[in-house]
Design a protein around this motif. Structure first.
Motif, PDB file in Angstrom:
ATOM      1  N   LYS A 245     -25.912  14.403 -78.750  1.00  0.00           N
ATOM      2  CA  LYS A 245     -24.551  13.883 -78.602  1.00  0.00           C
ATOM      3  C   LYS A 245     -23.529  14.985 -78.866  1.00  0.00           C
ATOM      4  N   VAL A 246     -23.771  15.763 -79.929  1.00  0.00           N
ATOM      5  CA  VAL A 246     -22.876  16.884 -80.220  1.00  0.00           C
ATOM      6  C   VAL A 246     -22.895  17.895 -79.081  1.00  0.00           C
ATOM      7  N   MET A 247     -24.088  18.135 -78.553  1.00  0.00           N
ATOM      8  CA  MET A 247     -24.222  19.091 -77.451  1.00  0.00           C
ATOM      9  C   MET A 247     -23.439  18.632 -76.230  1.00  0.00           C
ATOM     10  N   ARG A 248     -23.510  17.320 -75.952  1.00  0.00           N
ATOM     11  CA  ARG A 248     -22.786  16.812 -74.791  1.00  0.00           C
ATOM     12  C   ARG A 248     -21.274  16.932 -74.987  1.00  0.00           C
ATOM     13  N   MET A 249     -20.801  16.608 -76.202  1.00  0.00           N
ATOM     14  CA  MET A 249     -19.366  16.723 -76.473  1.00  0.00           C
ATOM     15  C   MET A 249     -18.912  18.174 -76.404  1.00  0.00           C
ATOM     16  N   THR A 250     -19.760  19.061 -76.938  1.00  0.00           N
ATOM     17  CA  THR A 250     -19.422  20.486 -76.881  1.00  0.00           C
ATOM     18  C   THR A 250     -19.365  20.974 -75.449  1.00  0.00           C
ATOM     19  N   LEU A 251     -20.350  20.547 -74.655  1.00  0.00           N
ATOM     20  CA  LEU A 251     -20.388  20.978 -73.257  1.00  0.00           C
ATOM     21  C   LEU A 251     -19.200  20.418 -72.492  1.00  0.00           C
ATOM     22  N   GLN A 252     -18.829  19.171 -72.782  1.00  0.00           N
ATOM     23  CA  GLN A 252     -17.681  18.577 -72.099  1.00  0.00           C
ATOM     24  C   GLN A 252     -16.398  19.347 -72.432  1.00  0.00           C
ATOM     25  N   SER A 253     -16.239  19.684 -73.699  1.00  0.00           N
ATOM     26  CA  SER A 253     -15.059  20.461 -74.072  1.00  0.00           C
ATOM     27  C   SER A 253     -15.120  21.868 -73.484  1.00  0.00           C
ATOM     28  N   GLY A 254     -16.347  22.446 -73.450  1.00  0.00           N
ATOM     29  CA  GLY A 254     -16.493  23.774 -72.861  1.00  0.00           C
ATOM     30  C   GLY A 254     -16.123  23.779 -71.392  1.00  0.00           C
ATOM     31  N   VAL A 255     -16.556  22.759 -70.665  1.00  0.00           N
ATOM     32  CA  VAL A 255     -16.208  22.672 -69.235  1.00  0.00           C
ATOM     33  C   VAL A 255     -14.699  22.514 -69.074  1.00  0.00           C
ATOM     34  N   LEU A 256     -14.094  21.742 -70.000  1.00  0.00           N
ATOM     35  CA  LEU A 256     -12.633  21.599 -69.930  1.00  0.00           C
ATOM     36  C   LEU A 256     -11.960  22.950 -70.148  1.00  0.00           C
ATOM     37  N   GLY A 257     -12.482  23.741 -71.101  1.00  0.00           N
ATOM     38  CA  GLY A 257     -11.920  25.069 -71.339  1.00  0.00           C
ATOM     39  C   GLY A 257     -12.130  25.995 -70.152  1.00  0.00           C
ATOM     40  N   ILE A 258     -13.332  25.952 -69.564  1.00  0.00           N
ATOM     41  CA  ILE A 258     -13.585  26.794 -68.377  1.00  0.00           C
ATOM     42  C   ILE A 258     -12.685  26.360 -67.234  1.00  0.00           C
ATOM     43  N   GLY A 259     -12.478  25.035 -67.112  1.00  0.00           N
ATOM     44  CA  GLY A 259     -11.569  24.557 -66.065  1.00  0.00           C
ATOM     45  C   GLY A 259     -10.167  25.066 -66.278  1.00  0.00           C
ATOM     46  N   ALA A 260      -9.722  25.085 -67.544  1.00  0.00           N
ATOM     47  CA  ALA A 260      -8.383  25.618 -67.824  1.00  0.00           C
ATOM     48  C   ALA A 260      -8.298  27.099 -67.462  1.00  0.00           C
ATOM     49  N   TYR A 261      -9.372  27.829 -67.771  1.00  0.00           N
ATOM     50  CA  TYR A 261      -9.416  29.256 -67.413  1.00  0.00           C
ATOM     51  C   TYR A 261      -9.288  29.423 -65.901  1.00  0.00           C
ATOM     52  N   LEU A 262     -10.015  28.571 -65.142  1.00  0.00           N
ATOM     53  CA  LEU A 262      -9.948  28.671 -63.680  1.00  0.00           C
ATOM     54  C   LEU A 262      -8.572  28.286 -63.155  1.00  0.00           C
ATOM     55  N   VAL A 263      -7.940  27.307 -63.817  1.00  0.00           N
ATOM     56  CA  VAL A 263      -6.581  26.913 -63.396  1.00  0.00           C
ATOM     57  C   VAL A 263      -5.606  28.057 -63.619  1.00  0.00           C
ATOM     58  N   ILE A 264      -5.747  28.732 -64.769  1.00  0.00           N
ATOM     59  CA  ILE A 264      -4.844  29.849 -65.079  1.00  0.00           C
ATOM     60  C   ILE A 264      -4.968  30.948 -64.036  1.00  0.00           C
ATOM     61  N   HIS A 265      -6.196  31.187 -63.565  1.00  0.00           N
ATOM     62  CA  HIS A 265      -6.406  32.239 -62.569  1.00  0.00           C
ATOM     63  C   HIS A 265      -6.276  31.730 -61.142  1.00  0.00           C
ATOM     64  N   GLY A 266      -5.841  30.496 -61.001  1.00  0.00           N
ATOM     65  CA  GLY A 266      -5.585  29.980 -59.668  1.00  0.00           C
ATOM     66  C   GLY A 266      -6.828  29.639 -58.875  1.00  0.00           C
ATOM     67  N   GLU A 267      -7.983  29.453 -59.541  1.00  0.00           N
ATOM     68  CA  GLU A 267      -9.226  29.147 -58.822  1.00  0.00           C
ATOM     69  C   GLU A 267      -9.540  27.652 -58.834  1.00  0.00           C
TER      70      GLU A 267
END
Length: 575
Positions: A245-267
């Motif tokens: 459960k912790v792993m899933r929550m961590t991964l979900q937050s990680g994907v959100l962070g990676i998505g933010a990174y991609l948004v910042i770079h316009g991808e």
């Protein structure tokens, strides 16, 4: 595996195939509808917010509400189908499981908890009605979510694949680490329940001889082993479940962070960032749910394995040709048998023949095999060698239910069942004729005694006949043996709890069986039980020593006492 078991399993799977196909279809629709939440968030972030369009927001909200309602409806239908599949499995197997439980002591399989097969069936039904099967049907749809994540951006896809691989590895590790402990817990529970059931059955002995404390210690040790194994399995599955459960929550937050990174770079867009986070959570939810239900899945799988091994060779579905009622003879041809799973013959090379209207008394010293011979004659113990035949047909050519109608059996330890006196006499026939019940009671000379009971024939005897005396139980057991005018009546120590009046009634009952053309066999230590028979068989160390007319056999067995010895006996009595 027996052919009967294979046919039964095919029949079971065929009856559930349509339901399982329906579940698979509903699972597909549900998982497609699960995408609606992600798409709604993406549309809100990428279309509604930039345009500030209220009509678009209302329209999207109405659509998503309808889709959620359909999703809830389909999920409810899937749960109901699983519950009915579990009920169908129970309905298909419950009678076979019950028959196996009843026959298990006769096959030497009565060790431990006698209720374990029914517990296994309950475990299977409970698992099917729970959330575990839904997770298993959702697992094949994980690639769909991964494909959409890759479509959003390859980096999001690979991160999701990595997280799914970690959680799936948790599932495999959970199975490996809990399998042994779960199996040991079931065995310990069976041992614990067996001790408790044995103490309950022998409560009088346990109480009278002060054995409760020692039996309680045995039960406590078995219970401690059960709790230890169960706690071990629970700790492993619970720990891995919490970590997943912790792993899933961590991964979900990680994907959100990676998505933010991609948004910042316009991808990627903000909608893709939010939608991918929701998709990852949805993609990994079946794995997490499977881990959470893994304990139930393992228990159901082990229970099914035990049931399959128990039922595959029971032969309960074999239906031989129905034979006519026996009415001429009983023949025993060099037959021998012994206790289930024993390697030693209790009786062997027994041969004799009786015609309709005959009565046989079986005598011999203690442990000579008299009760073992009785069990073989009525089919409780199958003949290991030779045959026992009624009108030329071996006992194994009859179904037990059909053979039982032609046999009356009174064992040494008379066991009655919870119910009324009438039900016990009628062998719990669903619609017995009153005159047949009364006729059996009159034949056993117990009719008047029953009428003096508080509610007569409707008096409840209690479990094991606890509400009656030993003599009453024995005489009602005799009436049960005579119910339906069976052709072969075998009575094992029928006068052990009877007074003089009861012994006279027993003699009349034996004579009644012979007069109507049946065969009566009586095992006795006391000569008074032999008054109604015309033949005697002497058994010693499991073999026949003598067989013939009663007067001839008794005259050779009971040697006359010499006169000098008789005078000494009389002198001693006078002193």
């Amino acid at each position: 595996m027996s052919q009967t078991s294979a046919k039964s399993r095919v029949s079971l799977m065929a009856s559930c195939r349509g339901a399982l196909l329906g579940v698979a279809l509903l699972s597909g629709l549900i998982n497609i509808l699960y995408l609606s939440g992600s798409l709604y968030m993406m549309e809100v972030y990428d279309r509604v917010l930039p345009s500030r369009s209220i009509p678009t927001l209302l329209g999207l909200s109405a659509i998503i509400l309808a889709l959620f309602m359909f999703q809830g409806l389909f999920d409810m239908l899937r749960g109901r189908i699983f519950a009915r599949v579990g009920a169908a499995v129970d309905e298909d197997l419950s009678q076979r499981v019950f028959r196996y439980q009843v026959a298990a002591p006769l096959r030497g399989n009565a060790e431990g908890d006698g209720q374990q097969p029914l517990r296994d069936l309950d475990q299977i039904r409970a698992f099917l009605a729970g959330g575990g099967p839904s997770a298993l049907f959702d697992l094949p749809w994980i690639p769909l979510y991964l494909f959409i994540c890759f479509a959003f951006h390859p980096l999001l896809g690979w991160v999701t694949v990595g997280g799914a691989a970690v959680l799936i590895s948790f599932t495999v590790i959970t199975d490996v680490l809990t399998r042994k402990a779960s199996k040991a817990a079931v065995q310990a529970a069976s041992q614990r329940n067996g001790i408790g059931e044995g103490a309950r059955r022998n409560a009088e002995v346990v109480h009278a001889m002060g054995m409760a404390g020692r039996i309680g210690q045995m039960w406590a040790q078995a219970n401690a082993q059960y709790l230890g194994h169960q706690q071990q399995a629970s700790d492993v599955s619970g720990g891995l479940g919490a970590f997943s459960k912790v792993m899933r929550m961590t991964l979900q937050s990680g994907v959100l962070g990676i998505g933010a990174y991609l948004v910042i770079h316009g991808e990627a867009t903000g909608g893709i960032m939010i939608a991918s986070s929701i998709l990852v959570s949805r993609a990994l939810a079946p794995v997490e749910l499977a881990i959470a239900n893994w304990k139930g899945f393992v228990a159901a799988r082990q229970g099914w394995s035990r049931l399959r091994s128990s039922l595959e060779d029971d032969g309960s579905e074999m239906r031989p040709l129905q034979l006519p009622a026996p009415k001429a003879s009983l023949s025993v041809e060099s037959a021998g048998s012994g206790a289930p799973k024993s390697q030693r013959f209790a009786v062997q090379d027994v041969s004799f023949e009786l015609q309709a209207g005959m009565g046989l008394g079986i005598i011999g010293p203690s442990a000579s095999g008299k009760s073992s011979l009785a069990r073989m004659l009525v089919g409780v113990w199958p003949a290991w060698r030779g045959k026992v035949r009624l009108d030329g047909a071996a006992l194994d050519q009859w179904l037990p239910e059909e053979l039982g109608a032609h046999i009356g059996y009174l064992p040494q330890d008379v066991e009655l069942f919870a119910g009324s006196v009438a039900q016990n006499i009628a062998r719990f026939h669903p619609n017995p004729k009153a005159e047949d019940v009364v006729r059996a009671a009159v034949a056993a000379d117990v009719h008047e005694m029953i009428l003096r009971l508080p509610q007569g024939y409707e008096t409840q005897v209690g479990e094991g006949g606890a509400g009656l005396s030993g003599g009453q139980r024995q005489r009602i057991g005799l009436a049960r043996a005579l119910y339906g005018n069976p052709f072969l009546v075998v009575l094992d120590e029928p006068n052990s709890n009877l007074d003089n009046e009861g012994e006279h009634a027993l003699t009349r009952a034996i004579q009644g069986v012979r007069e109507r053309g049946g065969i009566a066999i009586v095992i006795a230590h006391r000569p008074s039980a032999l008054a109604g028979v015309d033949h005697i068989l002497v058994l010693d160390e499991g073999t026949v020593r003598k067989f013939g007319l009663k007067e001839e056999v008794l005259s050779s067995v009971l040697r006359p006492v010499p006169a000098s010895n008789a005078n000494q006996v009389n002198t001693a009595k006078s002193a």
